[in-house]
Every structure is written in C-alpha cells, then in structure tokens.
Design an enzyme around this catalytic site. Structure first.
Site, short mmCIF file in Angstrom:
data_model
loop_
_atom_site.label_atom_id
_atom_site.label_comp_id
_atom_site.label_asym_id
_atom_site.label_seq_id
_atom_site.Cartn_x
_atom_site.Cartn_y
_atom_site.Cartn_z
N MET A 128 0.81 -0.97 0.28
CA MET A 128 -0.27 -0.41 -0.06
C MET A 128 1.08 1.55 -0.22
SD MET A 128 -3.74 0.86 2.82
CE MET A 128 -2.09 0.47 4.34
N CYS A 129 1.89 1.66 1.10
CA CYS A 129 2.56 3.11 1.34
C CYS A 129 1.89 3.63 1.06
CB CYS A 129 3.41 1.94 0.02
SG CYS A 129 4.70 1.15 -0.10
N GLY A 130 2.79 4.15 1.49
CA GLY A 130 2.31 6.07 1.63
C GLY A 130 3.75 7.35 1.18
N VAL A 137 6.30 5.90 3.94
CA VAL A 137 6.16 4.72 4.71
C VAL A 137 6.18 3.68 3.56
CG1 VAL A 137 5.74 6.29 6.62
CG2 VAL A 137 3.86 5.13 4.67
N ARG A 197 -0.11 2.89 6.59
CA ARG A 197 -0.04 2.70 5.45
C ARG A 197 1.68 1.56 4.80
NH1 ARG A 197 -3.35 4.64 2.16
NH2 ARG A 197 -2.01 4.23 0.14
#
Length: 300
Positions: free
Chosen positions: A1-3, A147, A32
């Site tokens: 997902m990552c942010g 992140v 995330r």
C-alpha cells in the site's frame, strides 16, 4: 500500500521545522507502511558534496573501503559521521558526478549524493528513526517522506524509499504504485550507459526525470512527459535542490491530497498527514486530478 509525503516551505524563516514536520506527517500515515520509513531532506549548510552510505555489521571495513575509494577519486573528506545503519561523509569534489557516483557504489551501498540532499531511510517507523537519526533537529527548506509496506522485496534499509536518481546529485523520489513498462524504459537508459542498483521502479522514475533535467528540460516539462511515457498506476513526488513536484497517472488509483497556503505546500497520501501539521484546525485541501502534475520552487 505505502504512503508518501512532501513539504516545501515558501519562506526561509520556516526552515527550522522541516525534519519534525516530515516525522509528524509520516506518523500520520504509518499504518500504510509499518515496515520501513525514509526521508529525503534538503539543507543549505553542506560543506561541499554529501554522501550517505548503508553499512552493516562489517561497518569498519566498509568505512575503510569508502575512505579509500574517495581518495582514489580525488575527493577530500571534510566531515564524517557513523549514524544508525549509515555512514555520512561530506567531501570536497569538483569532478563529474555520474562516474564518481558509480565508482563510489562499488565501495558500499550508496543512499544519496547531493550538495543539499540527504536521504535517511531504515527499518522501523518515523518515530523510531527520529530517535536514532534525530530527524526532528534537521533544518531545511523542503523534503519528501515514505512509509513502506513490503510486498515484493525484503524488509531491509536498502529496499526502503526514498530513492535517489543514481548517478545524479540532489534528485530524489517517493512513489506509490507500479510502473508496468519498467524494463522497457530501463533498457533504453542502460543502452545510453546509465546504471541501476535496484530493480525498483522508483529508482527508474528518478533517473528518468534527472536525465531529462540534465538535458535542459525543466522539471515541469519532465513531469508532463512522464505522464505520457510511464505506464501503470502511480502517484509520485520528486524533489530537486530547488523544489518539489508531483505527477499522477490518468487512472488516479493511488491517492494524493494537497494543502497550500502562503507559507508552505504539503502533499500526502492521506489527509491525516496534513492535519498533523495544523493540529485542531480544519484544512481546505484538494485532490489533484487524474493525469496531472505540478511543481513548486523554494525561496532562496
């Protein structure tokens, strides 16, 4: 997902909050990506050229190789520091950056090179990295953060974001998405002599943009072309010594929200990250439209 997150302060008086602002923004979206965290920070007090390397349990031997490689390239060490899982060194060097960078990457894993840029990334959360690298004390004009939720590679510092544009100074990127024509675009760059140190599509985007800017194309124009050239779903932020920018694909499957006033511009995957900058305030935010891009330059 990552942010992803990015911030640029429009007035130099606001510079002192850079590190703390990005730590807070990433803490807001840490859900995330709990595996690793990273920062691309731009400061003006660098004594020459700054390089940050990743080192491991064999750190002393690696640092010795770094010092020897620097001497072989004619770089003079002005300052150095072992910090967390990294080794930071500032040098005097007047030669070409690209061959210098490629040579230094033979000595150890190089995270970033710049006259202002410093990339700090490691396993853990933004708060955990802050306790090790003292990020909240870092002054600067703009920066990016990321992140990461590991899905295709190991949880280790070198797999964390941001990624610098390998072979170029002061260009970094954070990215949420996937570039489906990655290998096609990478082979085109490799035939022109460019080298890559990972199979990460974020590194590709960074080199792609840096190459265009090295040819005299503006960041704004390079981002416009990236929307045409890159296939896949993506939202990314790019930073240079002079500013930041974003681009989104035409499907806009990856989220991005933005806030801007007279003092700063801030962009993130989720609004909660922006709210961390103004606790208790209601913000008027916007979501960039599909297939759009934009840039901002800092005040000097």
């Amino acid at each position: 997902m990552c942010g992803i997150a990015g911030i640029l302060f429009k007035t130099p008086a606001a510079n002192h909050v850079l590190g703390r602002a990005l730590v807070d923004m990433l803490d807001g979206c840490q859900h995330r990506g709990p595996d690793s965290t990273g920062f691309a920070l731009y400061e003006d007090d660098v004594a020459g050229l700054r390089l940050r390397f990743l080192v491991d349990d064999d750190a002393e031997a690696q640092i010795a190789r770094i010092r020897a490689a620097l001497a072989a390239q004619g770089a003079v060490i002005r300052a150095e520091k072992r910090e967390g899982s990294t080794f930071l060194v500032e040098v005097g060097y007047d030669g070409e950056i690209r061959p210098f960078a490629y040579a230094m990457e033979q000595a150890a894993k190089l995270v970033s090179i710049g006259t202002a840029l410093d990339i700090i990334k490691d396993v853990g959360t933004s708060r955990e990295l802050d306790s090790v690298y003292h990020l909240g004390e870092i002054r600067g004009s703009h920066g990016l953060g990321h992140v990461r939720l590991a899905t295709e590679s190991e949880v280790k510092p070198e797999a964390a974001h941001p990624f610098w544009a390998t072979g170029f100074a002061d260009v970094a990127i954070v990215h949420n998405g996937q570039i489906t024509n990655y290998w096609k675009m990478r082979r085109r760059l490799e035939t022109r002599g460019f080298e890559f140190r990972t199979d990460n599509d974020s590194e590709l985007i960074a080199v792609y943009l840096a190459d265009k800017m090295a040819q005299g194309v503006t960041l704004d124009a390079a981002l416009a072309q990236s929307v045409e050239d890159l296939d896949g779903t993506f939202s990314f932020l790019v930073s240079t010594r002079d500013g930041i920018g974003f681009a989104k694909d035409r499907l806009a499957a990856k989220p991005m929200v933005m806030y801007e006033d007279d003092t700063l511009v801030a962009i993130a995957s989720e609004e909660v990250s922006l709210n961390r900058l103004f606790p208790g305030h209601s913000l008027s935010t916007t979501e960039p439209a599909p297939g759009t891009y934009r840039t901002w330059s800092r005040s000097i």
